[in-house]
Design a protein around this motif. Structure first.
Motif, PDB file in Angstrom:
ATOM      1  N   PHE A 101       0.867  -1.222  -0.018  1.00  0.00           N
ATOM      2  CA  PHE A 101      -0.133   0.124  -0.051  1.00  0.00           C
ATOM      3  C   PHE A 101       1.091   1.322   0.115  1.00  0.00           C
ATOM      4  O   PHE A 101       0.587   2.066  -0.628  1.00  0.00           O
ATOM      5  N   GLY A 102       1.897   1.289   0.839  1.00  0.00           N
ATOM      6  CA  GLY A 102       2.865   2.571   1.023  1.00  0.00           C
ATOM      7  C   GLY A 102       1.956   3.876   1.088  1.00  0.00           C
ATOM      8  O   GLY A 102       2.521   4.943   0.629  1.00  0.00           O
ATOM      9  N   HIS A 103       0.830   3.823   1.668  1.00  0.00           N
ATOM     10  CA  HIS A 103      -0.081   5.109   1.793  1.00  0.00           C
ATOM     11  C   HIS A 103      -0.250   5.703   0.612  1.00  0.00           C
ATOM     12  O   HIS A 103      -0.528   6.964   0.785  1.00  0.00           O
ATOM     13  N   ASP A 104      -0.461   4.907  -0.616  1.00  0.00           N
ATOM     14  CA  ASP A 104      -0.874   5.752  -1.693  1.00  0.00           C
ATOM     15  C   ASP A 104      -2.282   5.695  -1.988  1.00  0.00           C
ATOM     16  O   ASP A 104      -2.755   4.553  -2.024  1.00  0.00           O
ATOM     17  N   PRO A 105      -2.877   6.804  -1.907  1.00  0.00           N
ATOM     18  CA  PRO A 105      -4.332   7.062  -2.007  1.00  0.00           C
ATOM     19  C   PRO A 105      -4.955   6.216  -3.414  1.00  0.00           C
ATOM     20  O   PRO A 105      -5.889   5.920  -3.271  1.00  0.00           O
ATOM     21  N   GLU A 106      -3.986   6.098  -4.424  1.00  0.00           N
ATOM     22  CA  GLU A 106      -4.509   5.614  -5.512  1.00  0.00           C
ATOM     23  C   GLU A 106      -4.771   3.978  -5.144  1.00  0.00           C
ATOM     24  O   GLU A 106      -5.559   3.441  -6.001  1.00  0.00           O
ATOM     25  N   ARG A 107      -3.928   3.367  -4.179  1.00  0.00           N
ATOM     26  CA  ARG A 107      -4.182   1.942  -4.044  1.00  0.00           C
ATOM     27  C   ARG A 107      -5.150   1.830  -2.785  1.00  0.00           C
ATOM     28  O   ARG A 107      -5.343   0.780  -2.460  1.00  0.00           O
ATOM     29  N   PHE A 108      -5.930   2.857  -2.309  1.00  0.00           N
ATOM     30  CA  PHE A 108      -6.641   2.721  -1.073  1.00  0.00           C
ATOM     31  C   PHE A 108      -7.891   1.950  -1.318  1.00  0.00           C
ATOM     32  O   PHE A 108      -8.011   0.984  -0.426  1.00  0.00           O
ATOM     33  N   ALA A 109      -8.408   1.944  -2.440  1.00  0.00           N
ATOM     34  CA  ALA A 109      -9.536   0.966  -2.615  1.00  0.00           C
ATOM     35  C   ALA A 109      -9.158  -0.492  -2.698  1.00  0.00           C
ATOM     36  O   ALA A 109      -9.939  -1.549  -1.912  1.00  0.00           O
ATOM     37  N   GLU A 110      -8.052  -1.014  -3.583  1.00  0.00           N
ATOM     38  CA  GLU A 110      -7.623  -2.360  -3.380  1.00  0.00           C
ATOM     39  C   GLU A 110      -7.109  -2.666  -2.139  1.00  0.00           C
ATOM     40  O   GLU A 110      -7.195  -3.836  -1.425  1.00  0.00           O
ATOM     41  N   PHE A 111      -6.565  -1.622  -1.481  1.00  0.00           N
ATOM     42  CA  PHE A 111      -6.040  -1.863   0.063  1.00  0.00           C
ATOM     43  C   PHE A 111      -7.084  -2.224   1.005  1.00  0.00           C
ATOM     44  O   PHE A 111      -7.227  -3.193   1.973  1.00  0.00           O
ATOM     45  N   ARG A 112      -8.155  -1.433   0.908  1.00  0.00           N
ATOM     46  CA  ARG A 112      -9.281  -1.901   1.655  1.00  0.00           C
ATOM     47  C   ARG A 112      -9.939  -3.203   1.484  1.00  0.00           C
ATOM     48  O   ARG A 112     -10.130  -3.979   2.542  1.00  0.00           O
ATOM     49  N   ARG A 113     -10.102  -3.639   0.218  1.00  0.00           N
ATOM     50  CA  ARG A 113     -10.579  -4.981  -0.147  1.00  0.00           C
ATOM     51  C   ARG A 113      -9.456  -5.913   0.579  1.00  0.00           C
ATOM     52  O   ARG A 113      -9.906  -6.945   1.123  1.00  0.00           O
ATOM     53  N   ARG A 114      -8.221  -5.818   0.449  1.00  0.00           N
ATOM     54  CA  ARG A 114      -7.436  -6.758   0.769  1.00  0.00           C
ATOM     55  C   ARG A 114      -7.318  -6.856   2.166  1.00  0.00           C
ATOM     56  O   ARG A 114      -7.209  -8.009   3.055  1.00  0.00           O
ATOM     57  N   TYR A 115      -7.331  -5.650   3.087  1.00  0.00           N
ATOM     58  CA  TYR A 115      -7.020  -5.601   4.461  1.00  0.00           C
ATOM     59  C   TYR A 115      -8.433  -6.404   5.004  1.00  0.00           C
ATOM     60  O   TYR A 115      -8.313  -7.031   6.083  1.00  0.00           O
ATOM     61  N   GLN A 116      -9.613  -6.055   4.647  1.00  0.00           N
ATOM     62  CA  GLN A 116     -10.862  -6.606   4.932  1.00  0.00           C
ATOM     63  C   GLN A 116     -10.874  -8.055   4.895  1.00  0.00           C
ATOM     64  O   GLN A 116     -11.266  -9.175   5.609  1.00  0.00           O
ATOM     65  N   THR A 117     -10.068  -8.577   3.718  1.00  0.00           N
ATOM     66  CA  THR A 117      -9.857  -9.970   3.681  1.00  0.00           C
ATOM     67  C   THR A 117      -8.962 -10.448   4.739  1.00  0.00           C
ATOM     68  O   THR A 117      -9.146 -11.738   5.618  1.00  0.00           O
ATOM     69  N   GLU A 118      -7.743  -9.828   5.071  1.00  0.00           N
ATOM     70  CA  GLU A 118      -7.144 -10.205   6.355  1.00  0.00           C
ATOM     71  C   GLU A 118      -7.995 -10.241   7.627  1.00  0.00           C
ATOM     72  O   GLU A 118      -7.702 -11.035   8.479  1.00  0.00           O
ATOM     73  N   LEU A 119      -8.813  -9.279   7.657  1.00  0.00           N
ATOM     74  CA  LEU A 119      -9.523  -9.107   9.018  1.00  0.00           C
ATOM     75  C   LEU A 119     -10.413 -10.425   9.060  1.00  0.00           C
ATOM     76  O   LEU A 119     -10.863 -10.914  10.033  1.00  0.00           O
ATOM     77  N   ASP A 120     -11.082 -10.709   7.908  1.00  0.00           N
ATOM     78  CA  ASP A 120     -12.067 -11.974   7.748  1.00  0.00           C
ATOM     79  C   ASP A 120     -11.303 -13.289   8.525  1.00  0.00           C
ATOM     80  O   ASP A 120     -11.932 -13.886   8.902  1.00  0.00           O
ATOM     81  N   ASN A 121     -10.018 -13.212   8.013  1.00  0.00           N
ATOM     82  CA  ASN A 121      -9.221 -14.353   8.578  1.00  0.00           C
ATOM     83  C   ASN A 121      -8.357 -14.145   9.760  1.00  0.00           C
ATOM     84  O   ASN A 121      -7.624 -15.053  10.233  1.00  0.00           O
ATOM     85  N   ASN A 122      -8.967 -13.056  10.723  1.00  0.00           N
ATOM     86  CA  ASN A 122      -8.197 -12.792  11.803  1.00  0.00           C
ATOM     87  C   ASN A 122      -9.193 -12.521  13.101  1.00  0.00           C
ATOM     88  O   ASN A 122      -9.265 -11.304  13.819  1.00  0.00           O
ATOM     89  N   ARG A 123     -10.154 -13.378  13.047  1.00  0.00           N
ATOM     90  CA  ARG A 123     -11.339 -13.358  14.043  1.00  0.00           C
ATOM     91  C   ARG A 123     -10.980 -13.159  15.470  1.00  0.00           C
ATOM     92  O   ARG A 123     -11.482 -12.581  16.015  1.00  0.00           O
ATOM     93  N   ASP A 124      -9.769 -13.732  15.867  1.00  0.00           N
ATOM     94  CA  ASP A 124      -9.401 -13.589  17.365  1.00  0.00           C
ATOM     95  C   ASP A 124      -9.162 -11.944  17.623  1.00  0.00           C
ATOM     96  O   ASP A 124      -9.881 -11.475  18.720  1.00  0.00           O
ATOM     97  N   ALA A 125      -8.409 -11.418  16.595  1.00  0.00           N
ATOM     98  CA  ALA A 125      -8.219 -10.061  17.095  1.00  0.00           C
ATOM     99  C   ALA A 125      -9.441  -9.217  16.559  1.00  0.00           C
ATOM    100  O   ALA A 125      -9.688  -8.137  17.490  1.00  0.00           O
ATOM    101  N   VAL A 126     -10.212  -9.528  15.602  1.00  0.00           N
ATOM    102  CA  VAL A 126     -11.445  -8.751  15.417  1.00  0.00           C
ATOM    103  C   VAL A 126     -12.401  -8.915  16.452  1.00  0.00           C
ATOM    104  O   VAL A 126     -13.174  -7.892  17.249  1.00  0.00           O
ATOM    105  N   ASP A 127     -12.579 -10.140  16.990  1.00  0.00           N
ATOM    106  CA  ASP A 127     -13.494 -10.237  18.062  1.00  0.00           C
ATOM    107  C   ASP A 127     -12.971  -9.620  19.605  1.00  0.00           C
ATOM    108  O   ASP A 127     -14.126  -9.103  20.074  1.00  0.00           O
ATOM    109  N   GLU A 128     -11.986  -9.493  19.800  1.00  0.00           N
ATOM    110  CA  GLU A 128     -11.207  -8.703  20.713  1.00  0.00           C
ATOM    111  C   GLU A 128     -11.764  -7.409  20.703  1.00  0.00           C
ATOM    112  O   GLU A 128     -12.119  -6.514  21.643  1.00  0.00           O
ATOM    113  N   LEU A 129     -11.644  -6.752  19.511  1.00  0.00           N
ATOM    114  CA  LEU A 129     -12.191  -5.472  19.188  1.00  0.00           C
ATOM    115  C   LEU A 129     -13.861  -5.406  19.492  1.00  0.00           C
ATOM    116  O   LEU A 129     -14.226  -4.230  19.943  1.00  0.00           O
ATOM    117  N   ILE A 130     -14.457  -6.235  18.965  1.00  0.00           N
ATOM    118  CA  ILE A 130     -15.907  -6.251  19.021  1.00  0.00           C
ATOM    119  C   ILE A 130     -16.206  -6.214  20.285  1.00  0.00           C
ATOM    120  O   ILE A 130     -17.059  -5.734  20.938  1.00  0.00           O
TER     121      ILE A 130
END
Length: 123
Positions: free
Chosen positions: A57-86
């Motif tokens: 990502f490199g904090h490039d706004p042009e890549r943000f939409a794809e970064f969002r998609r990829r990060y959400q996929t990582e979050l889907d696969n990281n339930r322990d950390a997400v559940d802790e925040l929830i």
């Protein structure tokens, strides 16, 4: 009914009573901030994007939409950390995700806040 307010905020901004529970969501402690001065309630390194994704990502706004998609996929696969925040969100009337990035619109904490809001609303 959901009553938790989820926000994101730079660690360099002063803490305020309305922040509620403040959670640092970066893998590395932010430069120039003493832990004693940070007013952080929790530090959840594991919920941050992977090193590979962050570097791509490199904090490039042009890549943000794809970064969002990829990060959400990582979050889907990281339930322990997400559940802790929830759980923290359910226990507090306000949850503020703290980050160090300069860009307040194109960063992982913004994506994470939206993701958590959706998770809470669908549960």
């Amino acid at each position: 009914m959901l009553s938790t307010r989820i926000a994101s905020k730079r660690i360099y901004a002063p803490s305020e009573p309305g922040d509620g529970c403040r959670v640092l969501v970066d893998r590395i402690w932010p430069r120039g901030v003493r832990k004693a001065d940070a007013a952080i309630d929790h530090w959840l390194k594991d919920v941050a994007p992977s090193k590979t994704l962050r570097q791509w990502f490199g904090h490039d706004p042009e890549r943000f939409a794809e970064f969002r998609r990829r990060y959400q996929t990582e979050l889907d696969n990281n339930r322990d950390a997400v559940d802790e925040l929830i759980d923290l969100a359910r226990q507090n009337s306000a949850l503020t995700l703290i980050y160090a990035a300069r860009d307040s619109e194109h960063n992982h904490a913004v994506v994470l806040a939206d993701y958590l809001q959706q998770q809470l609303e669908s549960s």
